[in-house]
Each structure stands twice: as C-alpha cells, then as structure tokens.
Write a protein that holds these residues in place. Structure first.
Motif, PDB file in Angstrom:
ATOM      1  N   ASP A   1       0.801  -1.212   0.000  1.00  0.00           N
ATOM      2  CA  ASP A   1       0.000   0.000   0.000  1.00  0.00           C
ATOM      3  C   ASP A   1       0.841   1.273   0.000  1.00  0.00           C
ATOM      4  N   ALA A   2       2.156   1.133  -0.015  1.00  0.00           N
ATOM      5  CA  ALA A   2       3.028   2.313  -0.068  1.00  0.00           C
ATOM      6  C   ALA A   2       3.068   2.864  -1.483  1.00  0.00           C
ATOM      7  N   ARG A   3       3.335   4.167  -1.600  1.00  0.00           N
ATOM      8  CA  ARG A   3       3.340   4.802  -2.917  1.00  0.00           C
ATOM      9  C   ARG A   3       4.605   4.489  -3.702  1.00  0.00           C
ATOM     10  N   HIS A   4       5.749   4.417  -3.018  1.00  0.00           N
ATOM     11  CA  HIS A   4       7.027   4.233  -3.718  1.00  0.00           C
ATOM     12  C   HIS A   4       7.889   3.199  -2.998  1.00  0.00           C
ATOM     13  N   HIS A   5       8.656   2.438  -3.799  1.00  0.00           N
ATOM     14  CA  HIS A   5       9.633   1.476  -3.280  1.00  0.00           C
ATOM     15  C   HIS A   5      10.928   1.728  -4.058  1.00  0.00           C
ATOM     16  N   CYS A   6      11.655   2.763  -3.681  1.00  0.00           N
ATOM     17  CA  CYS A   6      12.842   3.180  -4.417  1.00  0.00           C
ATOM     18  C   CYS A   6      14.045   2.355  -3.972  1.00  0.00           C
ATOM     19  N   SER A   7      14.995   2.164  -4.878  1.00  0.00           N
ATOM     20  CA  SER A   7      16.080   1.231  -4.561  1.00  0.00           C
ATOM     21  C   SER A   7      17.400   1.642  -5.185  1.00  0.00           C
ATOM     22  N   ALA A   8      18.458   1.103  -4.602  1.00  0.00           N
ATOM     23  CA  ALA A   8      19.808   1.253  -5.145  1.00  0.00           C
ATOM     24  C   ALA A   8      20.641   0.101  -4.610  1.00  0.00           C
ATOM     25  N   PHE A   9      21.558  -0.391  -5.425  1.00  0.00           N
ATOM     26  CA  PHE A   9      22.444  -1.447  -4.937  1.00  0.00           C
ATOM     27  C   PHE A   9      23.772  -1.431  -5.673  1.00  0.00           C
ATOM     28  N   ILE A  10      24.780  -1.962  -4.973  1.00  0.00           N
ATOM     29  CA  ILE A  10      26.138  -2.119  -5.506  1.00  0.00           C
ATOM     30  C   ILE A  10      26.555  -3.556  -5.232  1.00  0.00           C
ATOM     31  N   VAL A  11      27.076  -4.227  -6.260  1.00  0.00           N
ATOM     32  CA  VAL A  11      27.456  -5.630  -6.119  1.00  0.00           C
ATOM     33  C   VAL A  11      28.820  -5.852  -6.767  1.00  0.00           C
ATOM     34  N   GLY A  12      29.640  -6.661  -6.118  1.00  0.00           N
ATOM     35  CA  GLY A  12      30.941  -7.051  -6.664  1.00  0.00           C
ATOM     36  C   GLY A  12      32.094  -6.372  -5.960  1.00  0.00           C
ATOM     37  N   ALA A  13      33.210  -7.082  -5.860  1.00  0.00           N
ATOM     38  CA  ALA A  13      34.379  -6.535  -5.185  1.00  0.00           C
ATOM     39  C   ALA A  13      34.866  -5.257  -5.847  1.00  0.00           C
ATOM     40  N   ASP A  14      34.753  -5.186  -7.164  1.00  0.00           N
ATOM     41  CA  ASP A  14      35.131  -3.982  -7.904  1.00  0.00           C
ATOM     42  C   ASP A  14      33.961  -3.005  -8.050  1.00  0.00           C
ATOM     43  N   ARG A  15      32.831  -3.329  -7.396  1.00  0.00           N
ATOM     44  CA  ARG A  15      31.619  -2.503  -7.471  1.00  0.00           C
ATOM     45  C   ARG A  15      31.167  -2.316  -8.930  1.00  0.00           C
ATOM     46  N   GLY A  16      31.304  -3.405  -9.692  1.00  0.00           N
ATOM     47  CA  GLY A  16      31.005  -3.337 -11.114  1.00  0.00           C
ATOM     48  C   GLY A  16      29.531  -3.253 -11.450  1.00  0.00           C
ATOM     49  N   VAL A  17      28.649  -3.687 -10.540  1.00  0.00           N
ATOM     50  CA  VAL A  17      27.210  -3.619 -10.777  1.00  0.00           C
ATOM     51  C   VAL A  17      26.622  -2.547  -9.861  1.00  0.00           C
ATOM     52  N   GLN A  18      26.111  -1.477 -10.455  1.00  0.00           N
ATOM     53  CA  GLN A  18      25.483  -0.397  -9.702  1.00  0.00           C
ATOM     54  C   GLN A  18      24.177  -0.027 -10.398  1.00  0.00           C
ATOM     55  N   ARG A  19      23.075  -0.134  -9.650  1.00  0.00           N
ATOM     56  CA  ARG A  19      21.762   0.133 -10.216  1.00  0.00           C
ATOM     57  C   ARG A  19      20.944   0.989  -9.250  1.00  0.00           C
ATOM     58  N   SER A  20      20.006   1.747  -9.806  1.00  0.00           N
ATOM     59  CA  SER A  20      19.089   2.523  -8.961  1.00  0.00           C
ATOM     60  C   SER A  20      17.760   2.672  -9.673  1.00  0.00           C
ATOM     61  N   ASN A  21      16.705   2.921  -8.895  1.00  0.00           N
ATOM     62  CA  ASN A  21      15.359   3.037  -9.452  1.00  0.00           C
ATOM     63  C   ASN A  21      14.559   4.050  -8.642  1.00  0.00           C
TER      64      ASN A  21
ATOM     65  N   ALA B   1      19.081   7.789  -7.532  1.00  0.00           N
ATOM     66  CA  ALA B   1      20.441   8.330  -7.702  1.00  0.00           C
ATOM     67  C   ALA B   1      21.046   8.812  -6.381  1.00  0.00           C
ATOM     68  N   PRO B   2      20.324   9.619  -5.591  1.00  0.00           N
ATOM     69  CA  PRO B   2      20.916  10.013  -4.299  1.00  0.00           C
ATOM     70  C   PRO B   2      21.102   8.837  -3.340  1.00  0.00           C
ATOM     71  N   MET B   3      20.251   7.831  -3.427  1.00  0.00           N
ATOM     72  CA  MET B   3      20.440   6.632  -2.618  1.00  0.00           C
ATOM     73  C   MET B   3      21.732   5.925  -3.018  1.00  0.00           C
ATOM     74  N   LEU B   4      21.933   5.773  -4.330  1.00  0.00           N
ATOM     75  CA  LEU B   4      23.137   5.109  -4.819  1.00  0.00           C
ATOM     76  C   LEU B   4      24.388   5.904  -4.439  1.00  0.00           C
ATOM     77  N   GLU B   5      24.291   7.220  -4.514  1.00  0.00           N
ATOM     78  CA  GLU B   5      25.427   8.052  -4.140  1.00  0.00           C
ATOM     79  C   GLU B   5      25.763   7.881  -2.655  1.00  0.00           C
ATOM     80  N   ALA B   6      24.734   7.790  -1.818  1.00  0.00           N
ATOM     81  CA  ALA B   6      24.977   7.593  -0.381  1.00  0.00           C
ATOM     82  C   ALA B   6      25.706   6.282  -0.126  1.00  0.00           C
ATOM     83  N   LEU B   7      25.370   5.241  -0.891  1.00  0.00           N
ATOM     84  CA  LEU B   7      26.066   3.959  -0.759  1.00  0.00           C
ATOM     85  C   LEU B   7      27.489   4.043  -1.306  1.00  0.00           C
ATOM     86  N   SER B   8      27.633   4.600  -2.503  1.00  0.00           N
ATOM     87  CA  SER B   8      28.925   4.552  -3.186  1.00  0.00           C
ATOM     88  C   SER B   8      29.968   5.451  -2.548  1.00  0.00           C
ATOM     89  N   ARG B   9      29.533   6.490  -1.827  1.00  0.00           N
ATOM     90  CA  ARG B   9      30.485   7.419  -1.210  1.00  0.00           C
ATOM     91  C   ARG B   9      30.759   7.106   0.260  1.00  0.00           C
TER      92      ARG B   9
END
Length: 229
Positions: free
Chosen positions: A55-75, A86-94
């Motif tokens: 029933d929530a309006r949004h389910h936003c996501s971001a993830f980083i996978v791999g030792a070299d952080r080769g897989v980075q996705r956001s929605n 994007a800001p979620m992914l930035e918070a993880l990556s930095r």
C-alpha cells in the motif's frame, strides 16, 4: 564475480540487515539495508518489500554488487527522475567505512515511502532519500572482506599441533586441520591456511613453513576465496 576476474583484493560490506525509519513532513521513509552476493538477491529484496508494503506509494532502490563494485543500479519507482534512486546510490557509493576509501559493496538499499500529503519538491526529495540511506548506514555494522589464497599444508603427525600454533602466532588464518587417514591408511595431517592474495604474503608463508617445520611441511595452493575478516 570470481576472485580471478577482479582487481580488488579487499572491500567492505555490511554485517547484517538494517531497518531505519524517518518522518519528513508527514511522509514516512522506511529504509532497509541488506547484504547481498548477486544482483538477483538485491532484486529479491525489492520484490519482497513491494509485497510487504503493497500500500506504499514508492519502493525506491539502489544497490552495488561485486568486489570492484562493477554492478550499480538505482530506481526512482515513480518519484521524479533523479530524486530518489540516484541520491540513494550516491549515499552507498560514497560511504567511507574503512580507512579513507569509499569501498562499500554487496549491499542493497530500499526506501519505502508512504506519502504524507505534503510535496517536498525535487530538492527536498533528494535530501530525504539521501538522508534515509545515510542514517541507516550510520546504524549498520561493517565487515571487511579480503581475497585470500588457500593452502593445504601437509605435515607429520607430531609436527601439526606446533605448526598450527606457529601459524596462528604469525597472524596467518588457520581454517582447520584434517586428520583423516590417507589411502594407505596413514594419518598425515593437512593444515588449511589462508593468506592475503598477494605475492609477499604467500612468500612469507612458504618461508615460515621451511623455517619452522625443518622441511616436514608441504604447501599446496588450492585456490582463492573471499573471507570475512
């Protein structure tokens, strides 16, 4: 990603699940962090939370996978483009969690938003989603992972206990000792050891074995593996 396919020899991940909630202008932002090994596992959490918070309006996501952080996705999942994922992914990556380098990986963040009736604007959304992930990370524990070379060290029965103790004293990771009999019925213990996947560390192990076992220990490299330190 297999150890032989990555240049990284160490990175940081989270030690366990984190759930954290913020309320901003009557909107609820519920953040989940989870350690994952693959992109598929990250997407499984996103799907799980869509079902749980249907029933929530949004389910936003971001993830980083791999030792070299080769897989980075956001929605953004329906939020204005670039204001959530994007800001979620930035918070993880930095995120700096070890030393001075940002190397966090194998982690997925999902922010479930219940709209409270007050529009936050693009800037407000960016700040809200970034803060949601950052404060969840503040509550997380972190684990250092290192790529290790694995060795089987075969030795004499009377040498094994002392050798195992010597290896531990020199800060080598001893994974255990196998006392199973050989095909001929003799017991020749095999001490399993892990050292950092670096030439100097491997050389130090071989030198120590030669010095402390007087030639009674034989080391065979059996592969590489990522180990939680």
């Amino acid at each position: 990603m297999h150890a032989s396919e990555t240049r990284a020899t160490a990175y940081t991940t989270i030690g366990g699940d984190v759930v954290h909630e913020l309320e901003i202008k009557r909107s609820r932002f519920i953040t989940y962090l989870r350690r994952v090994d693959t992109e598929e596992q990250a997407r499984e959490l996103i799907a799980e939370l869509r079902a749980t918070y249907h029933d929530a309006r949004h389910h936003c996501s971001a993830f980083i996978v791999g030792a070299d952080r080769g897989v980075q996705r956001s929605n953004d999942d329906g939020e204005p483009s670039g204001t959530a994922g994007a800001p979620m992914l930035e918070a993880l990556s930095r995120r700096v969690s070890h030393g001075t380098d940002a190397d966090l990986s194998d982690v997925v963040a999902v922010v479930v938003r219940y709209f409270g009736g007050v529009l936050l604007g693009a800037g407000g959304l960016v700040r809200a989603y970034s803060e949601s992930v950052s404060t969840a990370l503040d509550a997380a524990t972190f684990v250092r992972r290192q790529r290790m070379r694995l060795y089987d060290v075969a030795t004499d029965l009377d040498v094994a206990p002392r050798l195992e103790n010597d290896l531990r004293t020199q800060q080598h990771r001893v994974l255990g000792t196998d006392y199973s009999p050989t095909a001929s019925g003799l017991i020749r213990p095999v001490v399993r050891v892990a050292v950092p996947d670096e030439p100097a560390a491997a050389e130090a192990l071989i030198t120590q074995l030669a010095t402390h076992s007087a030639g009674a220990a034989e080391a065979t490299q059996t592969g590489t593996e990522w180990v939680d330190l």
